[in-house]
Write an enzyme that holds these catalytic residues in place. Structure first.
Site, PDB file in Angstrom:
ATOM      1  N   LYS A  28     -99.538 -20.416 -89.026  1.00 51.97           N
ATOM      2  CA  LYS A  28     -99.725 -20.894 -87.705  1.00 51.97           C
ATOM      3  C   LYS A  28    -101.037 -21.303 -87.843  1.00 51.97           C
ATOM      4  O   LYS A  28    -101.319 -22.547 -87.744  1.00 51.97           O
ATOM      5  CB  LYS A  28     -99.226 -19.634 -87.044  1.00 51.97           C
ATOM      6  CG  LYS A  28     -98.601 -20.404 -85.566  1.00 51.97           C
ATOM      7  CD  LYS A  28     -98.276 -19.422 -84.585  1.00 51.97           C
ATOM      8  CE  LYS A  28     -97.320 -18.988 -84.828  1.00 51.97           C
ATOM      9  NZ  LYS A  28     -96.412 -18.310 -84.041  1.00 51.97           N
ATOM     10  N   ARG A  98    -100.007 -15.111 -80.292  1.00 47.58           N
ATOM     11  CA  ARG A  98     -98.992 -15.123 -80.959  1.00 47.58           C
ATOM     12  C   ARG A  98     -99.225 -14.720 -82.196  1.00 47.58           C
ATOM     13  O   ARG A  98    -100.419 -14.721 -83.234  1.00 47.58           O
ATOM     14  CB  ARG A  98     -98.808 -15.863 -81.028  1.00 47.58           C
ATOM     15  CG  ARG A  98     -97.493 -17.224 -80.294  1.00 47.58           C
ATOM     16  CD  ARG A  98     -96.873 -18.488 -80.036  1.00 47.58           C
ATOM     17  NE  ARG A  98     -95.762 -19.271 -78.928  1.00 47.58           N
ATOM     18  CZ  ARG A  98     -96.547 -19.491 -78.345  1.00 47.58           C
ATOM     19  NH1 ARG A  98     -97.567 -20.278 -78.505  1.00 47.58           N
ATOM     20  NH2 ARG A  98     -95.725 -19.756 -77.552  1.00 47.58           N
ATOM     21  N   GLY A 107     -89.330 -13.711 -85.946  1.00 44.55           N
ATOM     22  CA  GLY A 107     -88.654 -12.893 -85.172  1.00 44.55           C
ATOM     23  C   GLY A 107     -89.647 -11.653 -85.077  1.00 44.55           C
ATOM     24  O   GLY A 107     -88.681  -9.964 -84.651  1.00 44.55           O
ATOM     25  N   MET A 109     -92.590  -9.825 -85.291  1.00 46.36           N
ATOM     26  CA  MET A 109     -93.854  -9.653 -84.353  1.00 46.36           C
ATOM     27  C   MET A 109     -94.076 -10.231 -83.453  1.00 46.36           C
ATOM     28  O   MET A 109     -92.563 -10.530 -83.288  1.00 46.36           O
ATOM     29  CB  MET A 109     -94.958 -10.146 -86.283  1.00 46.36           C
ATOM     30  CG  MET A 109     -94.967  -9.536 -87.533  1.00 46.36           C
ATOM     31  SD  MET A 109     -96.405  -9.583 -88.493  1.00 46.36           S
ATOM     32  CE  MET A 109     -95.709 -11.304 -88.378  1.00 46.36           C
ATOM     33  N   ARG A 354     -93.834 -25.938 -89.074  1.00 43.95           N
ATOM     34  CA  ARG A 354     -94.256 -25.368 -90.765  1.00 43.95           C
ATOM     35  C   ARG A 354     -93.016 -25.595 -91.514  1.00 43.95           C
ATOM     36  O   ARG A 354     -92.281 -26.119 -90.738  1.00 43.95           O
ATOM     37  CB  ARG A 354     -94.118 -23.579 -90.672  1.00 43.95           C
ATOM     38  CG  ARG A 354     -93.006 -23.113 -89.491  1.00 43.95           C
ATOM     39  CD  ARG A 354     -92.453 -22.281 -89.227  1.00 43.95           C
ATOM     40  NE  ARG A 354     -91.638 -21.344 -88.291  1.00 43.95           N
ATOM     41  CZ  ARG A 354     -91.359 -20.480 -88.020  1.00 43.95           C
ATOM     42  NH1 ARG A 354     -92.020 -19.059 -87.580  1.00 43.95           N
ATOM     43  NH2 ARG A 354     -90.447 -20.196 -87.153  1.00 43.95           N
ATOM     44  N   HIS A 470     -82.487 -16.115 -82.555  1.00 44.48           N
ATOM     45  CA  HIS A 470     -83.323 -15.661 -83.876  1.00 44.48           C
ATOM     46  C   HIS A 470     -81.934 -15.265 -85.130  1.00 44.48           C
ATOM     47  O   HIS A 470     -82.193 -14.969 -85.844  1.00 44.48           O
ATOM     48  CB  HIS A 470     -82.953 -13.939 -83.411  1.00 44.48           C
ATOM     49  CG  HIS A 470     -83.547 -12.645 -84.156  1.00 44.48           C
ATOM     50  ND1 HIS A 470     -82.781 -11.928 -84.781  1.00 44.48           N
ATOM     51  CD2 HIS A 470     -85.253 -13.117 -85.352  1.00 44.48           C
ATOM     52  CE1 HIS A 470     -82.661 -11.291 -85.786  1.00 44.48           C
ATOM     53  NE2 HIS A 470     -84.591 -11.783 -85.807  1.00 44.48           N
ATOM     54  N   ARG A 632     -75.336  -5.132-128.483  1.00 44.17           N
ATOM     55  CA  ARG A 632     -75.209  -4.160-127.950  1.00 44.17           C
ATOM     56  C   ARG A 632     -74.207  -3.048-129.265  1.00 44.17           C
ATOM     57  O   ARG A 632     -72.759  -2.541-128.511  1.00 44.17           O
ATOM     58  CB  ARG A 632     -76.332  -2.999-127.119  1.00 44.17           C
ATOM     59  CG  ARG A 632     -76.790  -2.361-127.093  1.00 44.17           C
ATOM     60  CD  ARG A 632     -76.822  -1.559-125.696  1.00 44.17           C
ATOM     61  NE  ARG A 632     -76.232  -1.086-124.821  1.00 44.17           N
ATOM     62  CZ  ARG A 632     -76.586  -0.968-123.295  1.00 44.17           C
ATOM     63  NH1 ARG A 632     -78.133  -0.831-123.089  1.00 44.17           N
ATOM     64  NH2 ARG A 632     -75.655  -0.558-122.782  1.00 44.17           N
ATOM     65  N   GLU A 760     -86.466   0.302-125.449  1.00 48.29           N
ATOM     66  CA  GLU A 760     -85.977   0.818-123.888  1.00 48.29           C
ATOM     67  C   GLU A 760     -87.385   2.080-124.123  1.00 48.29           C
ATOM     68  O   GLU A 760     -86.858   2.269-123.025  1.00 48.29           O
ATOM     69  CB  GLU A 760     -85.252   0.377-123.744  1.00 48.29           C
ATOM     70  CG  GLU A 760     -84.238   1.188-124.761  1.00 48.29           C
ATOM     71  CD  GLU A 760     -82.848   1.541-124.760  1.00 48.29           C
ATOM     72  OE1 GLU A 760     -82.056   1.674-123.970  1.00 48.29           O
ATOM     73  OE2 GLU A 760     -81.982   1.088-125.799  1.00 48.29           O
ATOM     74  N   SER A 779     -85.148  -7.311-128.372  1.00 43.12           N
ATOM     75  CA  SER A 779     -84.728  -7.221-126.289  1.00 43.12           C
ATOM     76  C   SER A 779     -85.158  -6.456-126.383  1.00 43.12           C
ATOM     77  O   SER A 779     -85.151  -5.233-126.056  1.00 43.12           O
ATOM     78  CB  SER A 779     -83.522  -7.715-126.702  1.00 43.12           C
ATOM     79  OG  SER A 779     -82.361  -7.492-125.581  1.00 43.12           O
ATOM     80  N   ASP A 784     -84.349   1.016-118.992  1.00 42.74           N
ATOM     81  CA  ASP A 784     -84.220   2.166-119.396  1.00 42.74           C
ATOM     82  C   ASP A 784     -85.766   1.426-119.130  1.00 42.74           C
ATOM     83  O   ASP A 784     -87.026   2.771-119.281  1.00 42.74           O
ATOM     84  CB  ASP A 784     -83.775   1.973-120.676  1.00 42.74           C
ATOM     85  CG  ASP A 784     -82.785   3.249-120.710  1.00 42.74           C
ATOM     86  OD1 ASP A 784     -81.783   3.437-119.307  1.00 42.74           O
ATOM     87  OD2 ASP A 784     -81.514   3.412-121.960  1.00 42.74           O
ATOM     88  N   CYS A 846     -83.068  -8.251-121.751  1.00 41.49           N
ATOM     89  CA  CYS A 846     -81.860  -8.257-120.939  1.00 41.49           C
ATOM     90  C   CYS A 846     -81.774  -7.456-119.668  1.00 41.49           C
ATOM     91  O   CYS A 846     -80.596  -7.395-119.272  1.00 41.49           O
ATOM     92  CB  CYS A 846     -81.380  -7.831-122.724  1.00 41.49           C
ATOM     93  SG  CYS A 846     -81.386  -6.481-123.065  1.00 41.49           S
ATOM     94  N   TYR A 866     -86.573 -16.187-124.647  1.00 41.77           N
ATOM     95  CA  TYR A 866     -85.302 -15.948-123.566  1.00 41.77           C
ATOM     96  C   TYR A 866     -85.229 -14.961-122.418  1.00 41.77           C
ATOM     97  O   TYR A 866     -86.100 -13.957-123.126  1.00 41.77           O
ATOM     98  CB  TYR A 866     -84.446 -15.818-124.438  1.00 41.77           C
ATOM     99  CG  TYR A 866     -83.911 -14.769-124.889  1.00 41.77           C
ATOM    100  CD1 TYR A 866     -82.928 -13.198-124.417  1.00 41.77           C
ATOM    101  CD2 TYR A 866     -84.443 -14.587-126.119  1.00 41.77           C
ATOM    102  CE1 TYR A 866     -82.646 -12.440-124.686  1.00 41.77           C
ATOM    103  CE2 TYR A 866     -83.687 -13.582-127.226  1.00 41.77           C
ATOM    104  CZ  TYR A 866     -83.262 -12.724-126.119  1.00 41.77           C
ATOM    105  OH  TYR A 866     -82.715 -11.260-126.792  1.00 41.77           O
TER     106      TYR A 866
END
Length: 890
Positions: A28, A98, A107, A109, A354, A470, A632, A760, A779, A784, A846, A866
């Site tokens: 703001k 403000r 809304g 604060m 904004r 709101h 797996r 893992e 992977s 885990d 994964c 990936y």
């Protein structure tokens, strides 16, 4: 010393770059300074930097002498700019206070308006304005707001006093009250403050000012703000700025007004002015839904069939100036703007601009159209979109031909559809949702204190409020369907009942919301799957063009695989085979295998499972033909498959010929105190190799059968779970290679495949160089890996992780967004050591983090090949991967 108080408007110098930095002065404050700098009508004021909030909270609520001096000097700037003095009884300067964090938190604060009024200055305001009614109305508003925000007095007490005053006079609306009525109400309000606060309402303006600044700083750490930050991944150490600004008044009669407007429709993305306004009102009346607002444009009013004049018709000169400002601000910021404005006796003033919150559908349309208009480029469009918001578009919507029992209609405040049980307060909604129930939060109007219930709910219905209330703003930001200002909704909280239209309902009854049409329907309405074309398809094409990482899916059923491919998945990153074993038709054979006394017994049971597993893999390969599929092998501890109910033991006894007591004893022998760190993963394959033999055979036979049928060959990637040593992987890789050779010889068919492992365990990450000598791919199972690195059970962590996030111990839930400082180091180390040992090592992730944008950005930085996510998160991952690549290339 570093400047932390920045004047704006009224001829102030705006050259300091810190004044345009949202991290320093909040969104703001930065935008107010920017608007003032380009010559727009902004009431003069000053901004206190966010670092002062952080310092205040760290110092236990103290203000430094330097801050007090800087605020006093900045207040003098406002006085000189407007020609009024703060606290002057004859001609008082009034200000607003403000909040303004670096990101929008609507809304969450606190705000105080009309600050500086007291028993003396109210008379000066009445004299200089020539409107005693306006002056006393402003004073009673100030007392109510200040007492609520700063003194902690329940605002409902003031609302109750107002209703009593209107009833005593026989008034229907606030606008019927005269100056003497408001003056009498001010006396009532001050008596409420004394009774509830234990002290008179503060009269000294500087005391009022510092109380309001304190309240804004404190509101950064309020319960509702902490919940909002947690839901939106906003760090708690940012703090909020404070904006103190000269008041301009929208409640000075019929030539004054206030409103909230957007340069484009935030629900649909249409390039059309959108918003609401109220004559003779202050901003709280629009935002809080206290009065029913009017339409901004003539076209919107006519489309709705509404009678009150639009701003375009009632105030054509002010509207024309507002339209000019709309165009200027959108071109300046190159984004849709959310603007708060006030008209004071015909003069337009801008209180805020904004980048506006918008639905996912609107965000996509705006991105595509703004690129088409030449306003932004593809890169900007992609980086601007919120990947997680795409989730709004990936789920079913109401079937247009399904029967609808419409109970009532309201404003279509946030699109989408949801069915659920009626809940009448936020706490109850959250509790029911935690039990797995779909709920709809129904309120007269929502407030910031309802934030947790709004997040838990599938949809939100309010009896009052407009399109910028709101409920509407927060629902759009959350992607929740919302119907606001619904006609004929009355709630009896004591009885936990309500009426919607002519229907009598109770908490727990099911309703359906259509946020796009503003309809509220009885019961549950049928849905249809989304269509992922048009703007969505265009944005996904852009994302695929700019990303480097591939995106796979976590899936183990043909249905999930088809859904993932529809969403653009480029293979399977995790197929959990244990899910297949829980099928009711095969669980008995699985239990026979587990409870067998010797290898022969296990092999006999596994022989029954082989055809089932083969069929599972063939069905998956048919859908994912030609794509890599990481499968797996059995991972969870065996006790998860064992019976617990008497009927299950009896059924197993009939199938095996063993007595029930023998089976119970055998199950007890397999019990483990800490099974997630026990006999599971590759440890099963080492001790019971026949299990992994069967699964490997099923994979290769399924692939060969598919090739024999003329289909495209899959690319199986066989994953060995929970490896901690090179030797474990070497033993099991040799087993798989042997089975592959046997199947290829028997079928006369060969299939390209690779063997790798899931990283893992911390030891696996540390020993990645050695393990990579046996693995063709890693992977990262970050679920885990997070659990074992932090020593935190992901199944039990919900009891305390929320507190840890609130207190800043963890910036985010580490099971939602990767712990980059800790777990991330292990991932980076394993990737580096693994590729040093094997240059062509394929690397992916994964865990659930594969669908989290922040975690995906880390994966890009580490150089993974990936990410893999659940089917509905595949588009999210595609966009996030593109954003990560674009950010990395800057």
């Amino acid at each position: 010393m570093t400047q932390t108080v920045f004047p704006f408007g009224g001829g102030a110098d705006h050259s300091d770059p810190r004044q345009k930095d949202k991290a320093v002065v909040g969104g703001k404050g930065a935008n107010l300074a920017e608007m003032a700098a380009i010559g727009l009508p902004v009431p003069p004021g000053f901004t206190i930097a966010t670092e002062e909030c952080v310092r205040y909270l760290a110092d236990g609520g103290d203000f430094s002498a330097a801050l007090r001096d800087a605020v006093s000097a900045a207040l003098g700037h406002i006085e000189r700019a407007v020609g009024k003095r703060f606290g002057d009884a004859a001609d008082p300067l009034l200000v607003s206070v403000r909040s303004g964090a670096r990101v929008s938190m609507p809304g969450m604060m606190d705000t105080v308006l009309n600050l500086g009024l007291n028993d003396a200055t109210v008379l000066g305001l009445a004299a200089t304005s020539g409107d005693a009614r306006f002056a006393w109305d402003s004073y009673r508003r100030f007392i109510q707001m200040y007492a609520d925000v700063v003194l902690g007095v329940d605002h409902g007490l003031f609302e109750e006093a107002l209703e009593i005053a209107k009833e005593d006079k026989g008034f229907y609306a606030d606008t019927e009250m005269e100056a003497e009525d408001w003056q009498a109400l001010v006396d009532d309000y001050k008596a409420i403050v004394v009774a509830e606060h234990g002290a008179p309402f503060p009269q000294e303006p500087n005391e009022q000012l510092w109380g309001a600044i304190r309240a804004v700083f404190d509101s950064w750490d309020s319960d509702r703000a902490r919940v909002y930050r947690r839901l939106n991944d906003i760090p708690g150490d940012w703090g909020t700025a404070v904006n103190v600004q000269a008041m301009v008044f929208g409640n000075m009669g019929d030539t004054s007004a206030t409103g909230v407007a957007f340069t484009r429709d935030p629900s649909t993305g249409e390039r059309a002015f959108y918003g609401e306004w109220l004559v003779n009102a202050q901003g709280e009346d629009v935002v809080a839904g206290i009065r029913t607002p009017q339409y901004l444009t003539r076209a919107a009013r006519e489309a709705a069939g509404a009678k009150p004049a639009s701003m375009e018709e009632a105030m054509p000169a002010a509207y024309a100036e507002l339209a000019r400002v709309f165009d200027l601000l959108e071109r300046h910021y190159r984004d849709m703007q959310d603007i708060e404005f006030t008209v004071e006796r015909g003069a337009l003033w801008l209180l805020q601009t904004r980048s506006g919150k918008r639905t996912a559908k609107a965000a996509l349309r705006m991105a595509v159209e703004m690129v088409g208009e030449g306003l932004i480029d593809e890169r900007t469009a992609l980086l601007r979109l919120d990947p997680m918001a795409l989730d709004q578009l990936l789920h079913p919507t109401l079937d247009p031909v399904a029967p609808r029992d419409v109970l009532t209609t309201g404003l279509p405040a946030s699109p989408g559809a949801a069915s659920g049980r009626i809940m009448l307060d936020a706490d109850t909604a959250e509790a029911w949702a935690a039990r797995g129930e779909k709920v709809i939060l129904v309120r007269v109007e929502t407030s910031p204190e309802d934030i947790h219930g709004m997040h838990a709910a599938r949809g939100i219905l309010t009896a009052r409020g407009g399109m910028t209330s709101h409920a509407a703003v927060v629902a759009r930001g959350m992607g929740r369907p919302c119907v606001s200002g619904a006609q004929g909704v009355t709630i009896d909280l004591a009885a936990r009942t309500l009426r919607i239209g002519g229907a009598a309902l109770a908490e727990g009854d099911v309703i359906t919301l259509d946020g796009a049409k503003g309809q509220v329907m009885a019961g549950e309405v049928r849905t249809i799957e989304p269509e992922l074309a048009g703007d969505f398809g265009t944005v996904m094409e852009w994302a695929d063009r700019h990303r480097r990482m591939r995106v796979r899916t976590n899936a183990e059923t043909p249905a999930d695989c088809r859904m993932a491919r529809q969403f653009g998945a480029e293979g399977i990153g995790l197929c959990r085979t244990e899910h297949m074993f829980f099928d009711a038709a095969r669980i008995s054979a699985v239990r026979q295998m587990i409870l067998a006394e010797d290898e022969a017994g296990r092999r006999a049971a596994l022989a029954k499972l082989l055809p089932e597993q083969r069929a599972d893999f063939r069905a998956i390969f048919e859908v994912m033909a030609g794509l890599p599929c990481t499968i797996r092998l059995l991972d969870p501890p065996l006790h998860e498959f064992l019976p617990t109910a008497e009927a299950d033991f009896a059924e197993l006894a009939d199938a095996t010929g063993y007595g029930i007591e023998h089976l119970r004893r055998r199950a007890q022998e397999l019990h483990e105190f800490n099974p997630m760190l026990g006999h599971r993963g590759c440890r099963l394959g080492i001790t019971y190799p026949e299990i992994y033999e069967m699964q490997a055979r099923a994979i290769f036979e399924a692939a060969c059968a598919l090739i024999g049928a003329g289909a495209a060959a899959p690319v199986p990637e066989i994953m060995i779970p929970l490896v901690a040593t090179r030797q474990e992987l070497a033993i099991l890789r040799a087993l798989i290679d042997r089975v592959a050779a046997e199947v290829f010889a028997e079928s006369g068919c060969e299939v390209e495949y690779i063997v790798g492992t899931m990283i893992e365990l911390p030891r696996a990450a540390l020993m990645a160089g050695e393990i990579a000598e046996e693995a063709r791919f890693f992977s990262f199972g970050t679920n885990d890996l997070t659990q074992t690195t932090l020593g935190v059970s992901r199944d039990d962590a919900a009891r305390f992780l929320g507190i840890y996030v609130d207190r800043g111990i963890f910036a985010r839930d580490p099971f939602v967004s990767l712990d980059i400082d800790g777990v991330g180091q292990l991932v980076e180390l394993a990737a580096e050591r693994g590729r040093a040992a094997r240059a062509d090592l394929k690397l992916g992730i994964c865990g659930e983090h594969g669908g989290d944008p922040a975690s995906i950005a880390f994966c890009e930085a580490v150089g993974l090949d990936y990410v893999s996510a659940s089917p509905y998160r595949v588009p999210i991952a595609r966009l996030a991967a593109a954003q990560a690549a674009l950010s990395a290339s800057r």
